[in-house]
Write an enzyme that holds these catalytic residues in place. Structure first.
Site, PDB file in Angstrom:
ATOM      1  N   ASP A 121       0.844  -1.152   0.179  1.00 43.65           N
ATOM      2  CA  ASP A 121       0.007   0.098   0.063  1.00 43.65           C
ATOM      3  C   ASP A 121       1.002   1.201   0.055  1.00 43.65           C
ATOM      4  OD1 ASP A 121       0.754  -0.736   2.467  1.00 43.65           O
ATOM      5  OD2 ASP A 121      -0.778   0.705   3.192  1.00 43.65           O
ATOM      6  N   GLU A 188       0.013  -1.171   5.798  1.00 39.62           N
ATOM      7  CA  GLU A 188       1.165  -0.545   6.689  1.00 39.62           C
ATOM      8  C   GLU A 188       0.935   0.685   7.142  1.00 39.62           C
ATOM      9  OE1 GLU A 188       5.117   1.121   7.891  1.00 39.62           O
ATOM     10  OE2 GLU A 188       3.883   1.581   6.132  1.00 39.62           O
TER      11      GLU A 188
HETATM   12 ZN   LIG Z   1       6.608   2.348   4.141  1.00 42.01          ZN
END
Ligand SMILES: [Zn+2]
Length: 489
Positions: A121, A188
């Site tokens: 992401d 994340e």
């Molecule tokens: Zn990163």
């Protein structure tokens, strides 16, 4: 009197001698030329593949409403088709629909597996900055020797470089002795809970114990210190913890024309003032010392005298490091009041005031010790203190004497001969924390070259990765994966 003078003179000479001996033992290595990357990888084709990966808008946003499911699924399909050997020979598991876990089975079950992680992401483009991009952020334009776009640095570049390395090793018929995991979380940039956390939990349930784990993290920084000619490959061997506390104060309400003692705002302001003026003190010890020991030998003589003699100059160094926010943050737990709320109308006494204070906890401290510090610093029974969700203790500090750190260090030196490798503390958070139960040897490092202006591109505008650096990254992962696939020397 004469005896005293002689004694002082002798001590002074002794001091000079000790300083000199310690400084001379601090040898300076000569920087070598940048290594020419061997190998048969077609970097143009690899850059094209990264460019395609950047074009999928795998954006993590705080609210899950605008989650672009299609982008993540397109990314999965692309990885399958772009890396056919991985697709055929590694087992792939999809975790919580969008995260990926690949397993490359080793021949020797006696050896503990290793794991390489990054995330698929990216952060969104800040509204209003779209026009400042030299090339559209999700076009993946290759121009002027760079691959441009969101994720080039953080961290599609890392994901794809790892995939390129494994694909390349498979092509050459390489078979690992130990099992190698590749873990790519999909969230994340929000909190990693559905991605890395779930992958970590699954492996823990399978009783996996890793030899080491390498996540994305700190880069190779150029021009960080004016007197240091070499770039520094910073390997984060620990990361800070996280804590937010809500402070609140209550007071009598009523009409502002008849105040009754201090208002809730005044009581709370005093508490916040006391807290921010009572910082948690940092020390030049442990990790800071390790960082300085690694960098010190490359510095000019005067610095080397100081750095080789921390027993004498520790206080001076600490004052110097305290002056810069970044180094100060690396040495201590930080305190920042980020929200302050109270009052609804100009003529109404507020019954309540609340503030949120955010702490980034240094490995020398803990959630409990920080809370204790806050209670003592404020020392006021009128102030309520409540811990918010999401706190996490600082990570363990991974041991730089471990064979895994030595292999990592050696590989960095092979691919980037002119750099100095130095352990450091990561002041932000990465997915690595979700894998803490699997190994004590966790390193957060991305073989990405960055100077100060490049660091602004991460999560900012005009993110880009040079083709040459991307080539180096692939070479680095190829070498490290190969080396770490057998018993570590
Ligand atoms: Zn990163």
């Amino acid at each position: 009197m004469i005896i005293t003078l002689a004694a002082v003179g002798f001590l002074f000479l002794l001091l000079i001698a000790v300083l000199l001996i310690r400084t001379l033992r601090y040898t300076r290595h000569h920087g070598e030329k940048n290594q020419v990357i061997p190998g048969d990888l077609d970097i143009d084709e690899a850059a094209e593949r990264l460019s395609v990966a950047i074009s999928f808008e795998t954006i993590s946003t705080q609210g899950s409403n605008d989650f672009n499911e299609d982008a993540f699924l397109k990314m999965h399909r692309f990885l399958d088709s772009a890396f056919p050997n991985i697709h055929r020979k590694l087992s792939k598991e999809i975790i919580n629909e969008y995260s990926l876990l690949y397993t490359w089975h080793g021949k020797n079950p006696e050896l503990k597996p290793v794991m390489y992680t990054c995330h698929i992401d990216v952060v969104p483009i800040e509204p209003g900055t779209e026009k400042d991009w030299k090339h559209p952020p999700f076009e993946g334009k290759i121009s002027d020797g760079f691959i441009w776009g969101r994720g080039a640095m953080d961290v599609q570049g890392g994901v794809l470089a790892i995939m390129e390395a494994v694909e390349h090793l498979l092509e050459t018929g390489f078979e690992p002795e130990r099992t190698i995991y590749l873990g790519f979380g999909h969230d994340e940039e929000v909190d990693g809970h559905l991605g890395a956390f779930a992958i970590g939990k699954l492996l823990q349930e399978r009783n996996v114990e890793l030899e080491f784990l390498l996540d994305e993290g700190t880069p190779i920084v150029h021009d960080i210190l004016p007197d240091l000619p070499n770039p520094v490959a910073l390997v984060a061997v620990a990361e800070k913890g996280y804590l937010s506390l809500e402070l609140s104060a209550m007071a009598e309400g009523g009409h502002s024309s008849v105040p009754q003692g201090l208002t809730s705002i005044a009581i709370l302001s005093e508490a916040v003032h006391k807290l921010e003026n009572n910082p948690i003190k940092g020390k030049v010890d442990g990790l800071v010392k390790r960082t300085m020991e690694a960098i010190g030998p490359q510095m000019p003589l005067l610095y080397r005298i100081v750095m080789a003699n921390l027993w004498l100059f520790g206080g001076f160094i600490k004052r110097e490091l305290d002056r810069m926010p970044a180094t100060k943050a690396a040495m201590s737990t930080t305190i920042a009041t980020t929200i302050f709320e109270s009052g609804i109308k100009e003529n109404v006494l507020p019954t309540q005031a609340r503030a949120i204070v955010n702490f980034r906890i240094h490995p020398n401290d803990s959630i409990e010790s920080v809370k204790e510090h806050v209670r003592k610093a404020i020392n006021d029974p009128r102030i309520g203190i409540r811990e918010l969700n999401g706190s996490i203790n600082p990570s363990l500090v991974s041991d730089v004497e471990q064979p895994s750190y030595r292999v990592l260090r050696k590989t960095i030196k092979n691919v980037f001969p002119e750099v100095v490798v130095a352990p450091t503390l990561m002041v932000g958070a990465t997915d690595a924390r979700h894998y803490a139960a699997l190994t004590n040897n966790i390193y957060r490092f991305l073989p990405l070259r960055a100077d100060e202006s490049d660091l602004d591109r991460v999560h900012g505008t005009n993110e880009r990765l040079s083709k040459h650096n991307y080539h180096e990254m692939i070479f680095f992962y190829t070498k490290l994966i190969k080396r770490s696939a057998r018993p570590l020397e």
